[in-house]
Design an enzyme around this catalytic site. Sequence first.
Site: not given
Length: 225
Positions: A66, A68, A79, A188
């Site tokens: 999701d 930031y 990202f 991740h």
Amino acid sequence: MEVLIEDSWKCILSEEFEKPYFTNLKEFLVNEITAGKIIYPHPKNIFRAFWECPFSAVKVVIVGQDPYHTPKMAHGLCFSVPETEPLPPSLKNIYKELHADLGIEPCKTGNLEYWASQGVFLLNSVLTVQKGIPASHAGKGWEEFTNKVIKELSEKREGLVFILWGNYAKKKGEHINRQKHLVLESGHPSPLSVRHFLGCKHFSKTNTYLKARGKTEIQWNISKN
């Protein structure tokens, strides 16, 4: 809340926008904003990934979790952050892997628009978040919507690369035809799981796959200059 989305995606997803779950999702977001809660990204950027990368242009799909949840960071591409903002830890680790894999020197900017312009679809599983509360909009309907997005890409396109980092993203793999597409999975890139991410070589593997199918490779450097 009006949905602003690029025309090819709008056509493909038009029925989805009329379904009860999406109506409820819109109502939830409107109520949150009306109540004075701060939502990221700005409404104009919620579908930024879809604006930057039309359906027919997609070659690679990178799935995030999701947006930031801190001010000024989220701008609709997973990202990615605007040029003016410091690099988040996960993106720093992505740059480390880029350097190890392809020798690309880490960049000071975290804006990944150049990737998107080449057909890298930077999709979060959940497209909004409340300020300061990670995963606060999980379970509100976004997952169903982005599942549909993945299914449409899997069914109507050929030879895409799906990059799934972390367990949240890996769930999207259930909706991908692995006979038609390449699916790359790893941990991740966040500091908590980076040891399961570094060394994955997903950037070079992506380009090898694209080249073998006569497609232009992705220039993974962050700037076109």
